[in-house]
Design an enzyme around this catalytic site. Structure first.
Site, PDB file in Angstrom:
ATOM      1  CG  ASP A 134       9.078  -4.078  -0.539  1.00  0.00           C
ATOM      2  OD1 ASP A 134       9.176  -4.524  -1.687  1.00  0.00           O
ATOM      3  OD2 ASP A 134       7.985  -3.975   0.054  1.00  0.00           O
ATOM      4  CG  HIS A 147      -0.053  -4.954   3.468  1.00  0.00           C
ATOM      5  ND1 HIS A 147      -0.535  -5.558   2.333  1.00  0.00           N
ATOM      6  CD2 HIS A 147       0.886  -4.070   3.056  1.00  0.00           C
ATOM      7  CE1 HIS A 147       0.074  -5.061   1.278  1.00  0.00           C
ATOM      8  NE2 HIS A 147       0.944  -4.171   1.678  1.00  0.00           N
ATOM      9  CD  GLN A 182       5.992   3.936  -3.974  1.00  0.00           C
ATOM     10  OE1 GLN A 182       5.775   4.696  -3.040  1.00  0.00           O
ATOM     11  NE2 GLN A 182       6.202   2.638  -3.786  1.00  0.00           N
TER      12      GLN A 182
HETATM   13  O1  PAF Z   1       6.078  -0.586   0.433  1.00  0.00           O
HETATM   14  C1  PAF Z   1       5.140   0.112   0.023  1.00  0.00           C
HETATM   15  O2  PAF Z   1       3.994  -0.311  -0.045  1.00  0.00           O
HETATM   16  C2  PAF Z   1       5.425   1.545  -0.435  1.00  0.00           C
HETATM   17  O3  PAF Z   1       6.642   1.633  -1.080  1.00  0.00           O
HETATM   18  C3  PAF Z   1       5.325   2.565   0.709  1.00  0.00           C
HETATM   19  C4  PAF Z   1       6.391   2.328   1.765  1.00  0.00           C
HETATM   20  C5  PAF Z   1       3.948   2.496   1.344  1.00  0.00           C
HETATM   21  C6  PAF Z   1       5.528   3.976   0.167  1.00  0.00           C
HETATM   22  O4  PAF Z   1       4.552   4.305  -0.774  1.00  0.00           O
END
Ligand code: PAF
Length: 282
Positions: free
Chosen positions: A152, A37, A61
């Site tokens: 991802d 991150h 999600q």
């Molecule tokens: O990749 C992630 O951490 C999540 O899927 C995101 C893009 C922040 C959406 O909640």
């Protein structure tokens, strides 16, 4: 570094920056930040004048029985990590701020085709949840650009298509996967692994590399390669969810004359689901 919880306050601050002609970069996250991150935040800071890092564990999600309840919420530690990444505004909205009427009544964004298969098949509704919250974050922040990790891979493809199809004025930037020394892709979910599982986890990346090597050697019997890879994962103690060899652009099964191929893998170690991918240019 400043942390904002309310949308009203965020909008007031960003209006000020926009008035000064500054560009805005967004890094959407669910917190529990790691070096992956931080690399996204650094990339955003290279490309935009102001960076907003959002931290929101998005319930939409997560499927039933997934790890929403145990997903680590570590805002204080996240703030420390971001402080070292440079100047970023942290936007950590509450659940009520994002979904004031609750999830059941929330308008949703569906991105067809590219959301099918792979993680979309294993986690029904997952990409609708991602596309919806990312759309909302884009509307809240109105960034010039947004940075997402290539780890991802399917998520990135879903977001790129969504931005294209809905003509959203945001540049979507992909950033390379950051790995541990033994190759394991950095992920917030690695923290769930036991010490024994952690020793096995790099096999996912090793299997991707071994399969990429076979393709580089000229093999084009992709289905056989997928089965061999799943067997290797199984032998090491992982439970493969899928190992798919796809066209990097369409995410459909690769054909022998494809120039850009991506290997997508997902496997369980105990109850932890790991995903990773590797792209091959031929
Ligand atoms: O990749 C992630 O951490 C999540 O899927 C995101 C893009 C922040 C959406 O909640």
């Amino acid at each position: 570094m400043r942390t904002i919880h309310s949308l009203k306050e965020l909008r007031t601050i960003l209006r000020g920056y926009r008035g000064q002609g500054k560009t805005i970069g967004l890094v959407p996250t669910m917190g529990n930040l790691h070096e992956g991150h931080v690399s996204l935040v650094r990339k955003a800071a290279e490309m935009a004048d102001v960076v907003v890092t959002s931290i929101f564990v998005n319930p939409m999600q997560f499927g039933a029985g997934e790890d929403l309840d145990k997903y680590p919420r570590t805002l204080a530690e996240d703030q420390d990590k971001l402080a070292s990444a440079g100047n970023t505004l942290v936007f950590a909205p509450t659940l009520d701020e994002v979904y004031p009427e609750g999830l059941a009544k929330q308008t949703q964004v569906v991105v067809p085709d590219v959301s099918d298969g792979h993680c979309g098949a294993s986690r029904p509704g997952h990409f609708e949840g991602v596309a919806t919250v990312v759309t909302m974050l884009f509307n809240m922040v109105q960034p010039d650009l947004a940075v997402f990790g290539e780890k991802d891979f399917q998520q990135l493809a879903v977001i790129r298509k969504m931005v294209r199809d809905l003509m959203m004025p945001v540049d979507v930037v992909g950033a390379p996967t950051v790995r541990e020394d033994d190759g394991l892709a950095k992920s917030s979910r690695n923290g769930y692994l036991t010490a024994d599982e952690r020793k096995i986890a790099p096999v996912v990346y090793q299997t991707l590399q071994a399969t990429a090597g076979k393709i580089a050697d000229g093999r084009t019997d992709f289905q056989a390669l997928e089965s061999e890879a799943e067997q290797s994962l199984g032998k090491a103690g992982l439970r493969p969810d899928y190992f798919n060899i796809v066209n990097s652009r369409t995410l459909k099964p690769a054909s022998p004359d494809d120039q850009e191929i991506t290997l997508l893998a997902a496997a369980f170690l105990g109850t932890t689901r790991l995903i990773d991918n590797l792209s091959v240019i031929r």
